[in-house]
Motif scaffolding. Sequence first.
Motif, mmCIF file in Angstrom:
data_model
loop_
_atom_site.group_PDB
_atom_site.id
_atom_site.type_symbol
_atom_site.label_atom_id
_atom_site.label_comp_id
_atom_site.label_asym_id
_atom_site.label_seq_id
_atom_site.Cartn_x
_atom_site.Cartn_y
_atom_site.Cartn_z
ATOM 1 N N GLN A 33 0.842 -1.194 0.000
ATOM 2 C CA GLN A 33 0.000 0.000 0.000
ATOM 3 C C GLN A 33 0.879 1.247 0.000
ATOM 4 N N TYR A 35 0.875 5.374 1.032
ATOM 5 C CA TYR A 35 0.209 6.396 1.841
ATOM 6 C C TYR A 35 0.911 7.733 1.658
ATOM 7 N N GLN A 37 1.512 11.548 3.610
ATOM 8 C CA GLN A 37 1.422 12.256 4.884
ATOM 9 C C GLN A 37 1.787 13.714 4.656
ATOM 10 N N LEU A 43 -1.660 9.844 8.123
ATOM 11 C CA LEU A 43 -1.437 9.251 6.808
ATOM 12 C C LEU A 43 -2.766 9.064 6.087
ATOM 13 N N HIS A 45 -4.474 6.997 2.884
ATOM 14 C CA HIS A 45 -4.296 5.877 1.968
ATOM 15 C C HIS A 45 -4.471 6.340 0.525
ATOM 16 N N LEU A 48 -3.794 0.520 -3.029
ATOM 17 C CA LEU A 48 -3.393 -0.811 -2.572
ATOM 18 C C LEU A 48 -3.240 -1.691 -3.795
ATOM 19 N N PHE A 88 4.809 7.086 1.736
ATOM 20 C CA PHE A 88 5.293 5.857 2.353
ATOM 21 C C PHE A 88 4.708 4.648 1.651
ATOM 22 N N PRO B 105 -7.583 -0.624 3.298
ATOM 23 C CA PRO B 105 -6.913 0.643 3.636
ATOM 24 C C PRO B 105 -7.078 0.960 5.107
ATOM 25 N N GLN B 106 -6.047 1.546 5.674
ATOM 26 C CA GLN B 106 -6.159 1.985 7.056
ATOM 27 C C GLN B 106 -6.419 3.492 7.069
ATOM 28 N N PHE B 108 -6.160 6.890 9.301
ATOM 29 C CA PHE B 108 -5.346 7.386 10.404
ATOM 30 C C PHE B 108 -5.931 8.652 11.013
#
Lengths: 112, 117
Positions: A33, A35, A37, A43, A45, A48, A88, B105-106, B108
């Motif tokens: 994945q 991400y 920031q 973070l 997404h 994926l 990331f 997906p996470q 945050f």
Amino acid sequence: SQQGEEDPQALSIQEGENATMNCSYKTSINNLQWYRQNSGRGLVHLILIRSNEREKHSGRLRVTLDTSKKSSSLLITASRAADTASYFCATVRNQAGTALIFGKGTTLSVSS
Amino acid sequence: DTAVSQTPKYLVTQMGNDKSIKCEQNLGHDTMYWYKQDSKKFLKIMFSYNNKELIINETVPNRFSPKSPDKAHLNLHINSLELGDSAVYFCASSQDPTGGYSNQPQHFGDGTRLSIL
């Protein structure tokens, strides 16, 4: 131990140019994945890609995955100043009960 | 309409103190996480909870104790704070199955910046 390593650590480009970031990892994965920031934020997404996929697109983003080389790349086309952020990659091992393992990130600066 | 919210955003305290960070998600997710980001921006998983049960504990000192009163909340309590605990702590959530691996997906929170004097 750390799973992903991004390259380059820092990248400075002009608006309109493309930005390419690379990520390498060490063990077999279920998915990878990416991400973003922004400074002082959490973070977000982006995309994926599963281990059986080779390429994926989302808007101006293109991600590739080469499991034989254990590497992935993120391409941002036609960069904008708002793309300035740290990016990331994060891998998920092909093992139950595991979470994201992040690389060190690439800091992208896009100047107008 | 914040999806994952953490409080406080900033936490400045002295060595030896005990502090807590709260996290709440309104996404209806089953799995929640705590990550630590150091001064070099390196992010590392600390804990993962699924439906209030501990799934992952990544070699974190036992001074750190997560608590999940319900699946929408995952708080982090830290005892006897040390200088090395200074970092940004992120809470995250995802819709991942019990015992599975993270393939969603996470989401945050914006992080809690902890500074130890």
